[in-house]
Scaffold this motif. Structure first.
Motif, PDB file in Angstrom:
ATOM      1  N   ASP A 145       0.833  -1.208   0.000  1.00 32.10           N
ATOM      2  CA  ASP A 145       0.000   0.000   0.000  1.00 32.10           C
ATOM      3  C   ASP A 145       0.864   1.254   0.000  1.00 32.10           C
ATOM      4  O   ASP A 145       0.587   2.223  -0.710  1.00 32.10           O
ATOM      5  CB  ASP A 145      -0.923   0.000   1.217  1.00 32.10           C
ATOM      6  N   SER A 148       2.421   1.612  -3.394  1.00 35.11           N
ATOM      7  CA  SER A 148       1.427   2.088  -4.353  1.00 35.11           C
ATOM      8  C   SER A 148       1.213   3.590  -4.212  1.00 35.11           C
ATOM      9  O   SER A 148       1.106   4.320  -5.209  1.00 35.11           O
ATOM     10  CB  SER A 148       0.106   1.337  -4.150  1.00 35.11           C
ATOM     11  N   ALA A 149       1.151   4.070  -2.966  1.00 36.30           N
ATOM     12  CA  ALA A 149       0.986   5.508  -2.743  1.00 36.30           C
ATOM     13  C   ALA A 149       2.193   6.279  -3.261  1.00 36.30           C
ATOM     14  O   ALA A 149       2.054   7.361  -3.860  1.00 36.30           O
ATOM     15  CB  ALA A 149       0.780   5.788  -1.257  1.00 36.30           C
ATOM     16  N   GLN A 150       3.394   5.704  -3.065  1.00 37.04           N
ATOM     17  CA  GLN A 150       4.595   6.352  -3.585  1.00 37.04           C
ATOM     18  C   GLN A 150       4.569   6.407  -5.105  1.00 37.04           C
ATOM     19  O   GLN A 150       4.958   7.418  -5.707  1.00 37.04           O
ATOM     20  CB  GLN A 150       5.835   5.614  -3.103  1.00 37.04           C
ATOM     21  N   HIS A 151       4.111   5.311  -5.733  1.00 35.15           N
ATOM     22  CA  HIS A 151       4.028   5.294  -7.196  1.00 35.15           C
ATOM     23  C   HIS A 151       3.036   6.337  -7.700  1.00 35.15           C
ATOM     24  O   HIS A 151       3.265   6.981  -8.738  1.00 35.15           O
ATOM     25  CB  HIS A 151       3.612   3.900  -7.664  1.00 35.15           C
ATOM     26  N   THR A 152       1.922   6.509  -6.960  1.00 40.64           N
ATOM     27  CA  THR A 152       0.941   7.514  -7.358  1.00 40.64           C
ATOM     28  C   THR A 152       1.541   8.908  -7.297  1.00 40.64           C
ATOM     29  O   THR A 152       1.374   9.724  -8.224  1.00 40.64           O
ATOM     30  CB  THR A 152      -0.300   7.426  -6.457  1.00 40.64           C
ATOM     31  N   ARG A 153       2.238   9.196  -6.205  1.00 41.64           N
ATOM     32  CA  ARG A 153       2.869  10.504  -6.083  1.00 41.64           C
ATOM     33  C   ARG A 153       3.928  10.708  -7.149  1.00 41.64           C
ATOM     34  O   ARG A 153       4.063  11.810  -7.719  1.00 41.64           O
ATOM     35  CB  ARG A 153       3.485  10.649  -4.690  1.00 41.64           C
ATOM     36  N   SER A 155       3.985   9.338 -10.135  1.00 36.62           N
ATOM     37  CA  SER A 155       3.317   9.539 -11.428  1.00 36.62           C
ATOM     38  C   SER A 155       2.839  10.978 -11.582  1.00 36.62           C
ATOM     39  O   SER A 155       2.962  11.577 -12.663  1.00 36.62           O
ATOM     40  CB  SER A 155       2.140   8.573 -11.563  1.00 36.62           C
ATOM     41  N   ASN A 156       2.288  11.537 -10.502  1.00 37.96           N
ATOM     42  CA  ASN A 156       1.834  12.931 -10.563  1.00 37.96           C
ATOM     43  C   ASN A 156       2.993  13.885 -10.790  1.00 37.96           C
ATOM     44  O   ASN A 156       2.886  14.853 -11.551  1.00 37.96           O
ATOM     45  CB  ASN A 156       1.109  13.291  -9.260  1.00 37.96           C
TER      46      ASN A 156
END
Length: 399
Positions: A145, A148-153, A155-156
Motif C-alpha cells: 500500500d 502504491s501511494a509512492q508510485h501515485t505521487r 506519477s503525478n
C-alpha cells in the motif's frame, strides 16, 4: 501460497490451512489498525463485518503473549455470558495474536462449533506458525500500500515535469530499479525468517516424538540451509547496491553445479520436470563467488523449468551440462519449453523487462550482472528442436 499475489488471497489460504490442520469448523483472520479492529478475512477471502466478530475474545487474546485457548467457551465462567458466545455457541475456541517484528497486526481466531477440547498443544503450535506467516503477509500488504501511494505521487510528479526534464525517463527507470531491488530484499527476507522459525520448531517436535525422524531431520536441515543461502543472496544484493567489490576465491565449479542441482531438485520434482546433469564429474577450477554463481545457475534452471509448464509432463526435460574448451568453461542449460521471440533478444536482459504475466523482470538481469562480474558471458539462444539454450561462459583458473 507464494503464487497468490493479492494479500487477501494469501490470508485466505493461510486461514484455510489453519482450519484444516487444527480441525476447526470455522475461523477468521482479524486485522487491527490504530488500536481498533477492522473487517476480517474469512474463508474464500470473504470480508467479515465487525459486528460478526468475537471482539471481546480477540481483544483479550492480543493482550496476552500466547493468546487464548478455551476447552469449552459455553461453560467457561468468564465467557459463557459473552454476547458472541451466547449468540454463536462455540465450544472449542483458539485465538492467537498475529505479530510482525514485534508489532501487533491482528489475530487468528479458530473455533469448533460442536466439540470441546479440540485444540491440543500440537494444533496450537501449528496455529502459532500460521499466525507468524499471516503477520508477514499483513506486513507485505502494508508495504505494498505504501509503495502504491509512492508510485501515485511519483506519477503525478512525472506528469508535471515531463515537458521540462528530458532525462526523466532514465531517472525514473533507475528509481524503479532501486524500488524493485528493495522489494526483492524484503520479500525474500520475511519468508526466510519464517523458514528458519518453522525449521527450529519442527526440530523441537522431532526431539519429542514423530514418525520417520531421520528423514524429517534431513528435510528440516535442508530448510535451514536454504534460509542461510537466501540470506547470502540478500547480502549480495545489498553489496551490489553499495557497489562493494566482490570477494573472489578459487573453487570447483563442477562441485558447485552439483550442489545447485540438488538444491532445486525437489522443486523441479514438484513441477514434474526431470533434471539431467552431464560433464560434472571432473574438477573445474574457477575464480569467483561460489554462491553468486550458484544463484545465477539456479535462476536459469528455474526459468527453464517454468517455460516447460505448458508442455506434456513426459517431455519436461531440463539439461545441465559443463564442458571445457580453450581455457574456458562453458555451462549449458537446455529446456524444451516455449522459447522466446528472437525479436526480443536485445531486451531480455533489461531490468524490469519481462514477458511473464506476474514476472518482475529482474531474474535474467541479475544473472547477467553476476556473470559479467566474473568476466564471463551469458547468452540465450533458441534451440533447433524446441525451447531455449542458456550458455554461461567463464574463464578457467590458471596458476
Amino acid at each position: 501460497m507464494a503464487n497468490e499475489v493479492a494479500p487477501a488471497r494469501r490470508l485466505a489460504k493461510l486461514l484455510e490451512a489453519a482450519i484444516e490442520s487444527t480441525k476447526a469448523t470455522s475461523g477468521v483472520i482479524a486485522v487491527t489498525r490504530e488500536g481498533g479492529w477492522e473487517e476480517a478475512v474469512g474463508v474464500g477471502a470473504k470480508r467479515i463485518p465487525l459486528d460478526r466478530l468475537p471482539v471481546s475474545i480477540l481483544t483479550a487474546a492480543v493482550s496476552l503473549r500466547d493468546g487464548i485457548a478455551l476447552r469449552d467457551a459455553c461453560s467457561a465462567d468468564r465467557w459463557r455470558t459473552d454476547d458472541y458466545v451466547r449468540r454463536c455457541k462455540p465450544r472449542s475456541v483458539l485465538c492467537v495474536p498475529i505479530r510482525c517484528n514485534g508489532a501487533l497486526m491482528g489475530a487468528l481466531y479458530l473455533e469448533h462449533a460442536q466439540t470441546a477440547g479440540v485444540f491440543a498443544p500440537t494444533k496450537i503450535a501449528m496455529a502459532e506458525i500460521i499466525a507468524l506467516q499471516a503477520g508477514f503477509a499483513l506486513e507485505n500488504a502494508r508495504l505494498q500500500d505504501e509503495l502504491s501511494a509512492q508510485h501515485t505521487r511519483l506519477s503525478n510528479t512525472e506528469a508535471k515535469m515531463r515537458d521540462s526534464l528530458s532525462q526523466l525517463d532514465g531517472a525514473s527507470r533507475l528509481k524503479a530499479f532501486g524500488e524493485s531491488a528493495a522489494s526483492i530484499v524484503h520479500e525474500v527476507a520475511q519468508p526466510v525468517a519464517a523458514l528458519e522459525t518453522s525449521a527450529r520448531a519442527g526440530l523441537r517436535w522431532l526431539d519429542r516424538n514423530a514418525p520417520n525422524i531421520d528423514a524429517a531431520r534431513e528435510t528440516l536441515a535442508h530448510i535451514c540451509a536454504c534460509a542461510m543461502r537466501a540470506r547470502t543472496i540478500i547480502s549480495a544484493l545489498r553489496a551490489k547496491a553499495r557497489q562493494t567489490e566482490p570477494t573472489f576465491i578459487v573453487f570447483d565449479l563442477a562441485d558447485a553445479l552439483r550442489e545447485a542441482a540438488e538444491i532445486v531438485r525437489c522443486t523441479l520434482d514438484a513441477m514434474k520436470v526431470s533434471l539431467c546433469v552431464d560433464g560434472l564429474s571432473s574438477p573445474s577450477p574457477v575464480r569467483g563467488e561460489r554462491l553468486q554463481l550458484q544463484q545465477a545457475i539456479i535462476n536459469l534452471l528455474m526459468n527453464g523449468a517454468e517455460s516447460m509448464q505448458g508442455v506434456p509432463e513426459s517431455e519436461r526435460v531440463l539439461v545441465l551440462a559443463c564442458e571445457s574448451a580453450q581455457n574456458l568453461l562453458r555451462i549449458r542449460i537446455d529446456d524444451c519449453g516455449e522459447g522466446f521471440d528472437p525479436r526480443l533478444a536485445l531486451r531480455i536482459f533489461e531490468p524490469l523487462f519481462t514477458t511473464k504475466p506476474h514476472g518482475m523482470g529482474m531474474g535474467l538481469s541479475i544473472c547477467k550482472s553476476i556473470v559479467d562480474a566474473h568476466h564471463g558471458q551469458l547468452e540465450l539462444t533458441p534451440r533447433l528442436e524446441r525451447g531455449t539454450r542458456a550458455t554461461v561462459t567463464l574463464p578457467c583458473f590458471s596458476n
